[in-house]
Design an enzyme around this catalytic site. Structure first.
Site, short mmCIF file in Angstrom:
data_model
loop_
_atom_site.label_atom_id
_atom_site.label_comp_id
_atom_site.label_asym_id
_atom_site.label_seq_id
_atom_site.Cartn_x
_atom_site.Cartn_y
_atom_site.Cartn_z
N ARG A 185 -4.90 10.56 4.64
CA ARG A 185 -3.90 11.68 4.62
C ARG A 185 -2.79 11.43 3.71
O ARG A 185 -2.24 12.52 3.09
CB ARG A 185 -3.10 11.53 5.94
N ILE A 236 7.07 7.14 17.21
CA ILE A 236 6.90 7.85 16.10
C ILE A 236 5.48 8.68 16.15
O ILE A 236 5.45 10.01 16.01
CB ILE A 236 6.72 6.87 14.67
N ARG A 246 0.09 14.47 13.26
CA ARG A 246 0.54 14.39 12.05
C ARG A 246 0.68 15.65 11.18
O ARG A 246 -0.06 15.74 10.06
CB ARG A 246 -0.10 13.25 11.21
N PRO A 247 1.24 16.50 11.29
CA PRO A 247 1.29 17.70 10.60
C PRO A 247 2.04 17.50 9.33
O PRO A 247 2.76 16.63 9.21
CB PRO A 247 2.33 18.73 11.40
N VAL A 248 1.99 18.31 8.43
CA VAL A 248 2.64 18.36 7.27
C VAL A 248 3.73 19.73 6.80
O VAL A 248 4.05 19.94 5.79
CB VAL A 248 1.78 17.98 6.02
N ASP A 249 4.25 20.09 7.98
CA ASP A 249 5.07 21.28 8.08
C ASP A 249 6.06 20.83 7.20
O ASP A 249 6.87 21.84 6.49
CB ASP A 249 5.25 21.92 9.15
N GLN A 250 6.59 19.89 7.32
CA GLN A 250 7.91 19.52 6.52
C GLN A 250 7.75 19.44 4.99
O GLN A 250 8.68 19.81 4.32
CB GLN A 250 8.48 18.22 6.94
N ARG A 269 -8.76 -0.58 4.70
CA ARG A 269 -7.86 0.57 3.84
C ARG A 269 -6.65 0.00 3.80
O ARG A 269 -6.11 0.40 2.60
CB ARG A 269 -7.64 1.66 5.17
N ASP A 325 4.25 0.85 12.04
CA ASP A 325 2.94 -0.04 11.60
C ASP A 325 3.02 -1.46 11.88
O ASP A 325 2.18 -2.06 11.60
CB ASP A 325 3.14 0.00 9.95
N CYS A 354 -5.68 13.35 13.53
CA CYS A 354 -5.95 11.80 13.11
C CYS A 354 -5.83 10.88 14.19
O CYS A 354 -5.22 11.36 15.36
CB CYS A 354 -4.67 11.51 12.17
N LYS A 404 0.80 -1.26 -0.07
CA LYS A 404 -0.06 -0.12 -0.03
C LYS A 404 0.85 1.23 0.08
O LYS A 404 0.62 2.15 -0.79
CB LYS A 404 -1.00 0.06 1.36
N ASN A 405 1.76 1.32 0.98
CA ASN A 405 2.70 2.61 1.09
C ASN A 405 3.69 2.83 0.04
O ASN A 405 4.05 3.79 -0.06
CB ASN A 405 3.35 2.60 2.32
C1 UD1 Z 1 4.23 7.00 6.69
C2 UD1 Z 1 3.39 5.78 6.24
C3 UD1 Z 1 2.55 5.21 7.86
C4 UD1 Z 1 3.58 4.82 8.71
C5 UD1 Z 1 4.48 6.25 8.76
C6 UD1 Z 1 5.83 6.20 9.77
C7 UD1 Z 1 2.20 6.05 3.94
C8 UD1 Z 1 1.33 6.48 3.04
N1 UD1 Z 1 2.19 6.03 5.33
O1 UD1 Z 1 3.01 7.87 7.26
O2 UD1 Z 1 2.03 4.09 7.32
O3 UD1 Z 1 2.87 4.74 10.00
O4 UD1 Z 1 5.01 6.54 7.65
O5 UD1 Z 1 6.60 5.00 9.27
O6 UD1 Z 1 3.68 5.86 3.62
N2 UD1 Z 1 5.65 14.88 11.05
C9 UD1 Z 1 5.84 16.20 11.30
N3 UD1 Z 1 5.74 17.02 10.02
C10 UD1 Z 1 5.78 16.62 8.85
C11 UD1 Z 1 5.77 15.29 8.66
C12 UD1 Z 1 5.86 14.05 9.59
O7 UD1 Z 1 6.01 16.47 12.32
O8 UD1 Z 1 5.72 17.32 8.05
C13 UD1 Z 1 5.76 13.90 12.05
C14 UD1 Z 1 4.67 12.91 12.14
O9 UD1 Z 1 3.57 13.54 12.96
C15 UD1 Z 1 5.11 11.71 12.82
C16 UD1 Z 1 6.45 11.48 12.22
O10 UD1 Z 1 7.03 12.74 11.65
O11 UD1 Z 1 5.23 11.81 14.37
C17 UD1 Z 1 6.54 10.64 11.08
O12 UD1 Z 1 5.75 10.60 10.32
P1 UD1 Z 1 5.81 10.19 8.53
O13 UD1 Z 1 6.86 9.46 8.44
O14 UD1 Z 1 5.70 11.67 8.01
O15 UD1 Z 1 4.40 9.53 8.37
P2 UD1 Z 1 3.60 9.44 7.05
O16 UD1 Z 1 4.62 9.73 5.93
O17 UD1 Z 1 2.38 10.26 7.39
#
Ligand code: UD1
Length: 425
Positions: free
Chosen positions: A98, A332, A127-131, A402, A310, A122, A22-23
């Protein structure tokens, strides 16, 4: 809403074919946005999340064809982004998945603009997307948050040096895809090393991208003017494979996980060996044999190659019936212990102290009605149900759908008694 009804207590025996990941499939589908030529993708698992991504991309104007001849229950899809007419990811889709945010980088890189609903909170954490946003800004994008949307614009993205504050999987993927069409070279430091990132990179390379270092924490992307079509096969799902291995460790028996790639599952295999699973690595899969109660293991989740978050709920289910006490530390996501309450309903003895779950193994769980709260939590409950005495009913199994491809059929194929019950609405 569907639920699973599991009659526990049977060992697992037989062969299970591991589906496409999936990922890996989700970002690879988004890569189709980077070219006007057809991208043919094989081994796409027929999952709810993949359906959501297909709806999102179709809504943007991508043509998506399904090859009716594809075998093994996985889909072969042809996507073509030669008539994209809506550069938007709406709230309705982003809120259910997401990973929808993965269209941001490719859309912006190819079309110079994007409107993507900002994902909200969530179940498992903030799970922000600031990065993602910060990286794209470093590449010259103008981004504002407007009425709940990420509104991004750029004439042409420029190569940049980006160091992410933490390891982010989809963040790395978004930035890597965007950088493929940027002007100049982008270096992503502290990049996610997950095999799914490497799989996406290999697909992009097949499309003409110039990427080196994928699979390590420094990825270098030399931007090109355009990408072309390609034919690509998605990697097998290491989380699905790990879930079946945990299931056999808990239930006992012997299975062959066909297609599982031991080289991508190091941390999971190490922990399962430690808990007593006999594992034989083969070129075409993994043979796993278990008898007697597992031994408790201590686990700390971490980015790859560490133990995957996961897999945390599934290894917790193994610990729940193991000999001894195991510590499970989640590093995480801040709220990823929702399954603990439900496992307790099955008789598990688990205490939570901050980010640590202390799991005192019990000799026998007892079936009960429980509720799935998120995708991997559901998988942990299924494993617990497989070993529990009597009947376990798991509500809200849509979470499982899912990300797991026909799990009940696969488990039945291994001799488990699992049925999907369709409750009337
Ligand atoms: C992906 C996987 C998910 C897995 C996760 C961690 C997919 C579609 N999903 O989710 O199954 O559980 O990796 O291995 O591939 N974070 C921030 N800011 C950001 C981005 C992330 O603070 O901009 C934090 C998140 O809140 C979290 C950590 O970084 O605490 C890791 O998240 P991330 O690796 O981004 O998870 P996803 O990519 O959403």
């Amino acid at each position: 809403m569907d639920r699973f009804q599991i009659e526990g207590g049977l060992p697992l025996k037989g062969q299970v074919r591991i589906s496409g990941a999936k990922n890996a499939a989700l970002p690879i589908l988004c890569a189709a946005l980077l070219t006007d030529e057809p991208l043919v993708i094989h081994n796409v698992p027929p999952l709810r999340d993949v359906g959501t991504m297909r709806r999102l991309l179709a809504g943007m104007g991508l043509r998506i064809e399904v090859d009716a001849q594809a075998s093994d229950g996985q889909d072969s899809l042809t996507l073509q982004a030669n008539a994209v007419n809506k550069l938007e990811a709406p709230y309705e889709l982003v809120k259910t998945m997401r990973a929808s945010v993965l269209v941001l980088g490719p859309m912006l890189a190819r079309f110079g603009q994007a409107l993507v609903s900002l994902p909200g909170g969530c179940a498992i954490g903030q799970r922000p997307v600031d990065q993602h946003i910060r990286g794209l800004q470093a590449m010259g994008a103008q981004i504002e948050i407007d009425h709940g949307f990420i509104k991004a614009k750029a004439s042409r993205l420029k190569g940049a040096r980006i160091t992410t504050d933490m390891v982010t999987v989809t963040g790395t993927e978004n930035l890597m895809m965007a950088a493929c069409l940027a002007d100049g070279t982008t270096v992503i430091d502290n990049a996610a090393c997950e095999p799914e990132v490497l799989d996406l990179a290999n697909c992009l390379i097949a499309m003409g991208a110039k990427i080196s270092g994928a699979g390590t924490d420094r990825i270098t992307i030399e931007g090109v003017e355009r990408l072309h079509g390609a034919d690509y096969t998605v990697m097998p799902d290491r989380i699905e494979a790990g879930t079946f291995l945990c299931a056999v460790m808990a239930s006992g028996g012997e299975i062959f996980a066909q297609g599982a790639r031991p080289d991508q599952m190091g941390a999971t295999l190490d922990k399962l060996r430690e808990s007593g699973l006999q594992i034989t690595e083969q070129a075409d899969g993994i043979v796993a044999r278990a008898s007697g109660r597992p031994k408790s293991v201590n686990v700390r989740t971490a980015p790859y190659p560490g133990f995957a978050t996961d897999m945390q709920a599934q290894i917790m289910a193994v610990n729940a019936i193991a000999n001894g006490t195991g510590l499970v530390v989640e590093t995480i996501f801040e709220n990823r212990f929702m399954h603990v309450q439900e496992m307790r309903r099955l008789g598990a003895q688990i205490d939570i102290d901050g980010h640590t779950a202390v799991v005192k193994g019990v000799a026998q769980l007892t079936g009960a009605r429980v509720m799935a709260t998120d995708l991997r939590a559901s998988a942990g409950l299924v494993i617990a149900g497989l070993v529990a005495d009597g009947v376990t009913d798991i509500d809200r199994i849509y979470h499982l759908d899912r990300g797991y491809d026909r799990m009940e059929e696969k488990l039945r194929g291994l001799g488990a008694r699992v049925t999907r019950v369709k409750d009337s609405p």
